[in-house]
Design a protein around this motif. Structure first.
Motif, short mmCIF file in Angstrom:
data_model
loop_
_atom_site.label_atom_id
_atom_site.label_comp_id
_atom_site.label_asym_id
_atom_site.label_seq_id
_atom_site.Cartn_x
_atom_site.Cartn_y
_atom_site.Cartn_z
N TYR A 1 44.44 34.15 69.31
CA TYR A 1 44.91 32.97 68.58
C TYR A 1 45.32 33.34 67.15
O TYR A 1 46.39 32.94 66.66
N LEU A 2 44.48 34.13 66.48
CA LEU A 2 44.81 34.53 65.11
C LEU A 2 46.04 35.43 65.06
O LEU A 2 46.87 35.33 64.15
N ALA A 3 46.19 36.31 66.07
CA ALA A 3 47.31 37.25 66.07
C ALA A 3 48.62 36.57 66.47
O ALA A 3 49.66 36.78 65.83
N ASP A 4 48.58 35.76 67.53
CA ASP A 4 49.81 35.19 68.07
C ASP A 4 50.21 33.87 67.40
O ASP A 4 51.36 33.66 67.05
N SER A 5 49.24 32.97 67.23
CA SER A 5 49.56 31.64 66.70
C SER A 5 49.61 31.62 65.17
O SER A 5 50.44 30.92 64.59
N LEU A 6 48.72 32.41 64.52
CA LEU A 6 48.68 32.41 63.07
C LEU A 6 49.26 33.69 62.47
O LEU A 6 49.24 33.88 61.25
N HIS A 7 49.74 34.61 63.33
CA HIS A 7 50.45 35.83 62.92
C HIS A 7 49.62 36.72 61.98
O HIS A 7 50.15 37.30 61.03
N ALA A 8 48.34 36.84 62.28
CA ALA A 8 47.48 37.72 61.50
C ALA A 8 47.65 39.17 61.95
O ALA A 8 47.97 39.43 63.12
N ILE B 1 32.30 27.84 75.86
CA ILE B 1 32.73 27.90 74.46
C ILE B 1 32.65 29.33 73.94
O ILE B 1 33.60 29.86 73.33
N GLU B 2 31.52 29.97 74.19
CA GLU B 2 31.33 31.33 73.68
C GLU B 2 32.33 32.31 74.28
O GLU B 2 32.89 33.16 73.59
N GLY B 3 32.57 32.19 75.59
CA GLY B 3 33.51 33.10 76.24
C GLY B 3 34.93 32.91 75.77
O GLY B 3 35.67 33.90 75.58
N VAL B 4 35.34 31.67 75.57
CA VAL B 4 36.71 31.40 75.12
C VAL B 4 36.93 31.96 73.72
O VAL B 4 37.97 32.60 73.45
N VAL B 5 35.98 31.74 72.82
CA VAL B 5 36.13 32.27 71.46
C VAL B 5 36.12 33.81 71.49
O VAL B 5 36.89 34.46 70.77
N THR B 6 35.28 34.39 72.32
CA THR B 6 35.19 35.85 72.40
C THR B 6 36.51 36.47 72.80
O THR B 6 36.98 37.44 72.18
N ASP B 7 37.15 35.94 73.84
CA ASP B 7 38.35 36.58 74.38
C ASP B 7 39.65 36.07 73.79
O ASP B 7 40.66 36.78 73.82
N TRP B 8 39.66 34.86 73.24
CA TRP B 8 40.92 34.30 72.76
C TRP B 8 40.95 34.06 71.26
O TRP B 8 42.01 33.70 70.72
N GLY B 9 39.84 34.22 70.57
CA GLY B 9 39.84 34.02 69.13
C GLY B 9 40.79 34.96 68.42
O GLY B 9 41.61 34.55 67.58
N SER B 10 40.72 36.24 68.76
CA SER B 10 41.60 37.23 68.13
C SER B 10 43.05 37.02 68.53
O SER B 10 43.97 37.19 67.72
N ALA C 1 42.89 39.71 62.45
CA ALA C 1 42.77 39.00 63.72
C ALA C 1 41.38 39.19 64.33
O ALA C 1 40.80 38.27 64.92
N GLY C 2 40.85 40.39 64.18
CA GLY C 2 39.50 40.64 64.70
C GLY C 2 38.42 40.02 63.86
O GLY C 2 37.28 39.87 64.31
#
Length: 439
Positions: free
Chosen positions: A271-278, A260-269, A283-284
């Protein structure tokens, strides 16, 4: 033949065990945990920019992130063996210096293979450091006689928060990843040198180091000397057993938590940049919120575990993680996603430190081996999980791939009962009464 011992001969001076607190190197170990979190987290917010600069697809990014796992997997068991031979302090001192310098490498990469190799070097360094610093933290926890592992991990999360802020501000300010990573490497290397020099052996390491010196010495002052080659009868010890079902299940629990921690660390930003267009700055912010909540949760993790028990703490945290994941993936608004990234961080915060502490108390014959096993499995998940998400996202979407988060949270809740203490003493016998007592 050596001359026999005479009554007038003074006994060999015994080196006193190191003092607890500052003398035990706790403060410097806190600094090592902080640096560990800072260096890796400074990379996480810049992943979208690195992906764009190298023109990588989701699958190619997942392959590049696999480099961290490829470096860490052989490094972790190797570090465990080196810890058993030379002590956790010596391994941590070397690993933290290499790790601090290695963060500069991803910024120099210009192709996918170069990025893969640079992340493999970074992964090997962080893998070795993770094993050494956790083993040293467990030794200090055992020496002090009180739960403190979560507080060490709180400093890791505080470092991760600082690194996330650093990366986010650099991205928002237009600083290139190459420049940021180079500056981070220089500053981290200087700080790592100071922290490494200040590390001290724990009481347990001290006792193991000097135990062999007494093999041919009398057990008491009035005991007659033994003949050369004659050894004192060893004290009863727990039969060594490297892998037990309980240890393997605890490793599975650690795998779920750190995945869980690794996925959020590497893909959280991402997800915000690509899927939610932040934008790059917002995004960070998702990882910043996650790291901040992790820090707060770990600062109070020991207190909560002592009051409510580790099982309840991990179960409630898993429910928070599941709820936060579902809302984050269901929303279309970056601000809402950032808030619920924080809920995920709060839910997962105390879990892995409690897994490490539980592993150190198992009937394995070697707490260091148990800690290394759990750490290797967990950190492999931390590092290998993000590439898995990349491959899933390549064939679906980032949002769909991140549905793994609530699934892992449910698995964590189901495995939480493993944190209950076993029914008998799980550590090696206490030292003889003549040694200093521990509170």
């Amino acid at each position: 033949m050596s001359a026999p011992r005479t009554p007038s001969a003074s006994p060999r001076p015994q080196t006193p065990p190191p003092k607890r607190g500052r003398g035990s190197g706790a403060v410097s170990l806190y600094a090592v945990f902080f640096l560990n979190g800072l260096v890796l987290a400074s990379w996480a917010p810049r992943i979208p920019q690195v992906k764009e600069q190298l023109q990588l697809s989701d699958g190619q990014l997942g392959l590049a992130l696999l480099g961290v796992a490829l470096g860490s997997v052989p490094a972790m068991p190797t570090a465990g063996a080196l810890v058993n031979r030379f002590g956790s302090r010596a391994v941590a001192r070397t690993a933290v210096l290499v790790y601090a310098a290695a963060i500069a490498l991803p910024g120099l990469a210009r192709t996918l293979p170069e990025l893969l190799v640079s992340l493999a070097v970074l992964g090997a360094a962080v893998g070795a450091l993770d094993v050494a610093m956790n083993a040293h933290a467990v030794d200090l926890e055992r020496s002090s006689g009180r739960t403190r592992i979560s507080s060490f991990h709180a400093l890791f999360s505080a470092g991760a928060l600082a690194g996330a802020l650093l990366g986010t501000l650099a991205a928002a300010g237009g600083v290139t990843p190459r420049t940021q990573f180079a500056v981070t490497a220089v500053v981290a290397l200087l700080a790592a040198g100071v922290a490494a020099a200040a590390l001290r052996p724990s009481t347990h390491q001290h006792q193991r180091k000097h135990q062999h010196q007494d093999e041919n010495e009398p057990a008491h002052e009035n005991e007659p000397a033994r003949e050369p080659g004659q050894k004192r009868e060893p004290a009863p010890r727990t039969r060594p057993s490297r892998f037990t079902p309980r240890l393997l299940l605890l490793s599975a629990l650690g795998l779920c938590v750190l995945l869980i921690e690794g996925v959020v660390t590497d893909w959280g930003s991402v997800y915000l940049a690509d899927s939610l267009h932040a934008d790059p700055g917002p995004a960070g912010a998702g990882y910043v919120a996650f790291a901040l909540a992790m820090t707060v949760g770990r600062l109070y993790g020991d207190r909560a575990a002592n009051r409510f028990g580790p099982v309840r703490v991990v179960r409630i945290g898993a429910l928070l993680t599941a709820a936060g994941s579902v809302v984050t993936l269901a929303t279309g608004r970056p601000v809402v996603a950032v808030v619920f990234f924080a809920l995920i961080g709060l839910g997962v915060a105390a879990s892995f430190p409690l897994v490490v502490s539980a592993a150190s108390r198992l009937h394995t014959g070697s707490p260091g081996t148990a800690v290394a096993t759990v750490s290797t499995t967990g950190y492999f998940a931390f590092l290998a999980g993000p590439p898995l998400v990349g491959f899933l996202a390549e064939h679906s979407s980032v949002r769909a791939a991140l549905l793994i988060l609530p699934v892992l949270a449910v698995a964590t809740a189901l495995l939480a009962p493993l944190l209950r203490a076993e029914g008998r003493a799980t550590t090696t016998p206490r030292p003889a009464p003549q040694t200093a007592s521990r509170r």
